[in-house]
Structure formats: structure tokens, C-alpha cells
Motif scaffolding. Structure first.
Motif, PDB file in Angstrom:
ATOM      1  N   CYS A  10       0.697  -1.117  -0.097  1.00  0.00           N
ATOM      2  CA  CYS A  10      -0.099  -0.055  -0.218  1.00  0.00           C
ATOM      3  C   CYS A  10       0.787   1.356   0.098  1.00  0.00           C
ATOM      4  CB  CYS A  10      -1.054  -0.063   1.315  1.00  0.00           C
ATOM      5  SG  CYS A  10      -1.705   1.562   1.362  1.00  0.00           S
ATOM      6  N   ASP A  11       0.610   2.066  -0.898  1.00  0.00           N
ATOM      7  CA  ASP A  11       1.444   3.433  -0.991  1.00  0.00           C
ATOM      8  C   ASP A  11       0.512   4.852  -0.319  1.00  0.00           C
ATOM      9  OD1 ASP A  11      -0.519   4.131  -2.746  1.00  0.00           O
ATOM     10  OD2 ASP A  11       0.687   4.241  -4.583  1.00  0.00           O
ATOM     11  N   HIS A  12      -0.282   4.586   0.251  1.00  0.00           N
ATOM     12  CA  HIS A  12      -0.996   5.438   1.241  1.00  0.00           C
ATOM     13  C   HIS A  12      -1.474   6.497   0.250  1.00  0.00           C
ATOM     14  CE1 HIS A  12       1.286   2.780   4.054  1.00  0.00           C
ATOM     15  NE2 HIS A  12      -0.206   2.828   4.501  1.00  0.00           N
ATOM     16  N   HIS A  13      -1.829   6.598  -0.896  1.00  0.00           N
ATOM     17  CA  HIS A  13      -2.289   7.719  -1.786  1.00  0.00           C
ATOM     18  C   HIS A  13      -3.737   8.079  -1.732  1.00  0.00           C
ATOM     19  CE1 HIS A  13       1.693   7.994  -4.441  1.00  0.00           C
ATOM     20  NE2 HIS A  13       1.666   8.288  -2.921  1.00  0.00           N
ATOM     21  N   GLY A  14      -4.482   6.748  -1.104  1.00  0.00           N
ATOM     22  CA  GLY A  14      -5.841   7.030  -0.692  1.00  0.00           C
ATOM     23  C   GLY A  14      -6.763   7.084  -1.869  1.00  0.00           C
ATOM     24  N   GLN A  15      -6.384   6.228  -2.927  1.00  0.00           N
ATOM     25  CA  GLN A  15      -7.587   6.167  -3.846  1.00  0.00           C
ATOM     26  C   GLN A  15      -8.874   5.425  -3.504  1.00  0.00           C
ATOM     27  OE1 GLN A  15      -4.246   5.972  -4.350  1.00  0.00           O
ATOM     28  NE2 GLN A  15      -3.857   6.650  -6.503  1.00  0.00           N
ATOM     29  N   CYS A  16      -8.514   4.493  -2.648  1.00  0.00           N
ATOM     30  CA  CYS A  16      -9.510   3.646  -2.070  1.00  0.00           C
ATOM     31  C   CYS A  16     -10.748   4.391  -1.343  1.00  0.00           C
ATOM     32  CB  CYS A  16      -9.015   2.291  -1.154  1.00  0.00           C
ATOM     33  SG  CYS A  16      -7.892   3.072   0.076  1.00  0.00           S
ATOM     34  N   CYS A  53      -7.296   0.542  -6.665  1.00  0.00           N
ATOM     35  CA  CYS A  53      -6.153   0.614  -6.251  1.00  0.00           C
ATOM     36  C   CYS A  53      -4.911   0.325  -7.066  1.00  0.00           C
ATOM     37  CB  CYS A  53      -6.074  -0.365  -5.174  1.00  0.00           C
ATOM     38  SG  CYS A  53      -4.549  -0.425  -4.226  1.00  0.00           S
ATOM     39  N   THR A  55      -1.778  -0.316  -6.641  1.00  0.00           N
ATOM     40  CA  THR A  55      -0.780  -1.503  -6.468  1.00  0.00           C
ATOM     41  C   THR A  55      -1.346  -2.711  -5.893  1.00  0.00           C
ATOM     42  OG1 THR A  55      -0.909  -0.646  -3.940  1.00  0.00           O
ATOM     43  CG2 THR A  55       0.819   0.329  -5.036  1.00  0.00           C
TER      44      THR A  55
HETATM   45  S1  SF4 Z   1      -5.753   2.604  -3.052  1.00  0.00           S
HETATM   46 FE1  SF4 Z   1      -4.360   0.844  -2.371  1.00  0.00          FE
HETATM   47  S2  SF4 Z   1      -2.383   1.731  -2.382  1.00  0.00           S
HETATM   48 FE2  SF4 Z   1      -3.659   3.465  -2.079  1.00  0.00          FE
HETATM   49  S3  SF4 Z   1      -4.275   3.731   0.109  1.00  0.00           S
HETATM   50 FE3  SF4 Z   1      -5.750   2.375  -0.828  1.00  0.00          FE
HETATM   51  S4  SF4 Z   1      -4.930   0.407  -0.448  1.00  0.00           S
HETATM   52 FE4  SF4 Z   1      -3.305   1.730  -0.258  1.00  0.00          FE
END
Ligand code: SF4
Length: 62
Positions: A10-16, A53, A55
Motif C-alpha cells: 500500500c502506497d497510502h495515496h488514498g484512491q480507495c 488501487c 498497487t
Molecule cells: S488505493 Fe491501494 S495503495 Fe492506495 S491507499 Fe488504498 S490500499 Fe493503499
């Protein structure tokens, strides 16, 4: 339905969180919280988050 996020990728960019804020919450730039067993009514939302996501860190089981 069970949701797991791979914290290793997870890159924590928050798309989810954008796709499904009912389940995913980026509480700080490096920490994602999520509902591990969301209600079935949220399945479409969770699947949108999975697809968004970049990744492929979101796993949905059953
Ligand atoms: S979209 Fe995927 S990579 Fe980005 S914060 Fe959510 S779980 Fe992590």
C-alpha cells in the motif's frame, strides 16, 4: 465479505478512500484504516476501491 489491505505494498495515496470512504480511511499520510468485515451492502463500493488501487493491495474474500 472480508477485506484485507497488504500494508507492504500500500502506497497510502488514498484512491480507495475516494472510491469507498465508508470502508477506507487514510487517517494520516502513512496509516490506512479500514473495516475488515464490511456489510454486504457495501460490496460494490469495496470492489470499486479494489479496482482503483494502483498497487493491487486490496484483497476481497467472499
Ligand atoms: S488505493 Fe491501494 S495503495 Fe492506495 S491507499 Fe488504498 S490500499 Fe493503499
Amino acid at each position: 465479505m472480508r477485506v484485507t489491505v497488504d500494508e507492504g505494498t500500500c502506497d497510502h495515496h488514498g484512491q480507495c478512500m475516494i472510491a469507498c470512504p465508508e470502508v477506507f480511511n487514510l487517517v494520516s499520510p502513512d496509516r490506512l484504516e479500514y473495516v475488515a468485515e464490511p456489510d454486504e451492502s457495501l460490496r460494490d463500493c469495496v470492489e470499486e476501491a479494489e479496482a482503483a488501487c494502483p498497487t493491487l493491495s486490496i484483497l476481497i474474500e467472499d
